[in-house]
Design a protein around this motif. Structure first.
Motif, short mmCIF file in Angstrom:
data_model
loop_
_atom_site.label_atom_id
_atom_site.label_comp_id
_atom_site.label_asym_id
_atom_site.label_seq_id
_atom_site.Cartn_x
_atom_site.Cartn_y
_atom_site.Cartn_z
N PRO A 150 0.83 -1.21 0.00
CA PRO A 150 0.00 0.00 0.00
C PRO A 150 0.86 1.26 0.00
N GLY A 151 0.46 2.23 -0.81
CA GLY A 151 1.19 3.48 -0.90
C GLY A 151 2.30 3.49 -1.94
N GLN A 152 2.65 2.31 -2.46
CA GLN A 152 3.67 2.21 -3.51
C GLN A 152 3.01 2.22 -4.88
N PRO A 153 3.74 2.56 -5.95
CA PRO A 153 3.18 2.43 -7.30
C PRO A 153 2.63 1.02 -7.50
N ARG A 154 1.47 0.94 -8.09
CA ARG A 154 0.74 -0.32 -8.13
C ARG A 154 1.17 -1.26 -9.26
N PHE A 155 1.11 -2.54 -8.96
CA PHE A 155 1.00 -3.57 -9.99
C PHE A 155 -0.43 -4.07 -9.86
N PHE A 156 -1.29 -3.49 -10.66
CA PHE A 156 -2.74 -3.67 -10.56
C PHE A 156 -3.18 -4.83 -11.43
N SER A 157 -4.15 -5.58 -10.93
CA SER A 157 -4.73 -6.68 -11.71
C SER A 157 -6.23 -6.73 -11.47
N GLN A 194 1.24 -2.15 -14.57
CA GLN A 194 2.32 -1.73 -13.69
C GLN A 194 2.48 -0.22 -13.83
N GLU A 195 2.24 0.49 -12.75
CA GLU A 195 2.46 1.92 -12.77
C GLU A 195 3.95 2.22 -12.81
N PRO A 196 4.34 3.40 -13.28
CA PRO A 196 5.77 3.76 -13.28
C PRO A 196 6.38 3.59 -11.88
N ASN A 199 8.77 -2.47 -12.93
CA ASN A 199 8.77 -1.35 -13.88
C ASN A 199 9.73 -0.28 -13.35
N HIS A 200 10.91 -0.23 -13.94
CA HIS A 200 11.94 0.70 -13.49
C HIS A 200 11.89 2.02 -14.25
N SER A 201 10.88 2.22 -15.06
CA SER A 201 10.81 3.39 -15.93
C SER A 201 9.83 4.43 -15.38
N SER A 202 9.70 5.51 -16.12
CA SER A 202 8.71 6.54 -15.81
C SER A 202 7.46 6.38 -16.66
N ARG A 203 7.31 5.21 -17.29
CA ARG A 203 6.18 4.94 -18.18
C ARG A 203 5.33 3.79 -17.63
N PRO A 204 4.03 3.82 -17.85
CA PRO A 204 3.20 2.69 -17.43
C PRO A 204 3.38 1.50 -18.36
N ARG A 205 3.01 0.33 -17.87
CA ARG A 205 2.94 -0.87 -18.70
C ARG A 205 1.60 -1.53 -18.45
N ARG A 206 0.66 -1.28 -19.38
CA ARG A 206 -0.70 -1.79 -19.25
C ARG A 206 -0.96 -2.81 -20.35
#
Length: 308
Positions: A82-89, A133-135, A245-252
């Motif tokens: 929680p509170g970290q950039p998400r790996f959403f599913s 995966q959020e940035p 995801n080590h970038s500043s870009r999303p991966r959806r």
């Protein structure tokens, strides 16, 4: 099946299952699958199909994924803290947002499945899932095989992964172990580490997955770099996983599974359907082990007109 609603629209006679109709694109597959791509899939258990999905569908799905990630459903999952950039599913998003219903029933990916396996006489939708995966998301997907998670068996079984963003190694490209679809099946793994889910998977009859990360350089991998409009097709027994995801870009991405007429119900212990109420919000109607899958939950999306 508590999340199913009354049918409100149709796609060539197939009822939608969610409550609100959203106009969807109508473009089909942009090109035919080549013999080389079929051969690549047979040999390696994975292939990249370049420029097969129309931009209108990509834009449509991006908007739909944004809705899922903003108005988060109770059955969605997040594989990071929680509170970290998400790996959403979101499993079974077609029961949450009608855009995914339209994609499953009316979208072009079913034509990938029927072209890869020309002998198939009909196709049913079986499963869909959104991964985002959020940035900066520090978690990826552990190495696994899809086959072990789902209670079906047969060769006419197709998983198609459609990226909505440019995918490279730095933002979470999927790594596929070439040829692993010809080898053994391994036990499912919990992406989240939830002990209750892990206990379900411990009931699986298959052995534990080897530590492919530790022996990564000893194997031959296909790295799933891809562009929006591409599709990655992989065999359900192909070992695969994705890094952070080590970038500043999303991966959806949106992934869909179709099953041919020879695929049968195989309710072995330790599949994700043993906790389907948590990730899908519904129950599965009774089916006879060893018989073809059927029912409204798994609708027919294509049928060869020569086989009524």
């Amino acid at each position: 099946m508590s999340r199913r609603a009354a049918a409100v629209t149709t796609c060539k006679g197939m009822p939608m299952t969610t409550q609100h109709h959203i106009d969807h694109p109508t473009e089909g597959l942009l090109r035919e699958i080549t013999d080389e791509e079929r051969a690549d899939f047979v040999a390696n258990g994975v292939t990249r199909l370049e420029a097969v999905i129309a931009p209108s569908w990509i834009d449509y799905l991006r908007t739909a994924v944004d809705r899922l990630m903003t108005d988060v459903h109770a059955t969605s999952q997040n594989y990071t803290s929680p509170g970290q950039p998400r790996f959403f599913s979101q499993a079974f998003p077609r029961f949450v947002d009608s855009a995914f219903d339209a994609w499953a029933l009316c979208g072009p990916t079913k034509n990938i499945a029927r072209q890869i396996h020309p002998a198939v006489r009909s196709l049913r939708f079986f499963y869909d899932q959104v991964f985002a995966q959020e940035p900066g998301a520090v978690e990826g997907a552990p190495f696994h095989q899809d086959y072990a998670y789902l209670p079906i068996d047969g060769d006419q079984y197709f998983r198609i992964w459609v990226p909505l963003d440019t995918v490279t190694t730095d933002n979470g490209a999927v790594h596929y172990l070439k040829g692993s679809h010809l080898g053994p099946v391994y036990r499912p793994r919990s992406f989240s580490g939830n002990p209750e889910v892990a206990a379900v998977y411990q009931r699986s009859p298959y052995p534990e997955l080897p530590d492919f990360s530790a022996d990564y350089d000893r194997h031959e991998w296909f790295i799933g770099d891809a562009e929006p409009g591409d599709a990655l097709l992989h065999h359900p027994k192909t070992v695969h996983g994705s890094p952070a995801n080590h970038s500043s870009r999303p991966r959806r991405a949106v992934t869909t599974i179709f099953a041919g007429d020879e695929v049968v119900w195989d309710p072995r212990p330790g599949t994700s359907f043993d906790h389907i109420a948590d990730i899908g919000g519904f129950s599965v109607p009774p089916m006879t082990p060893g018989s073809p899958i059927g029912g409204d939950l798994f609708p027919v999306v294509w049928q060869n007109p020569r086989h009524d």
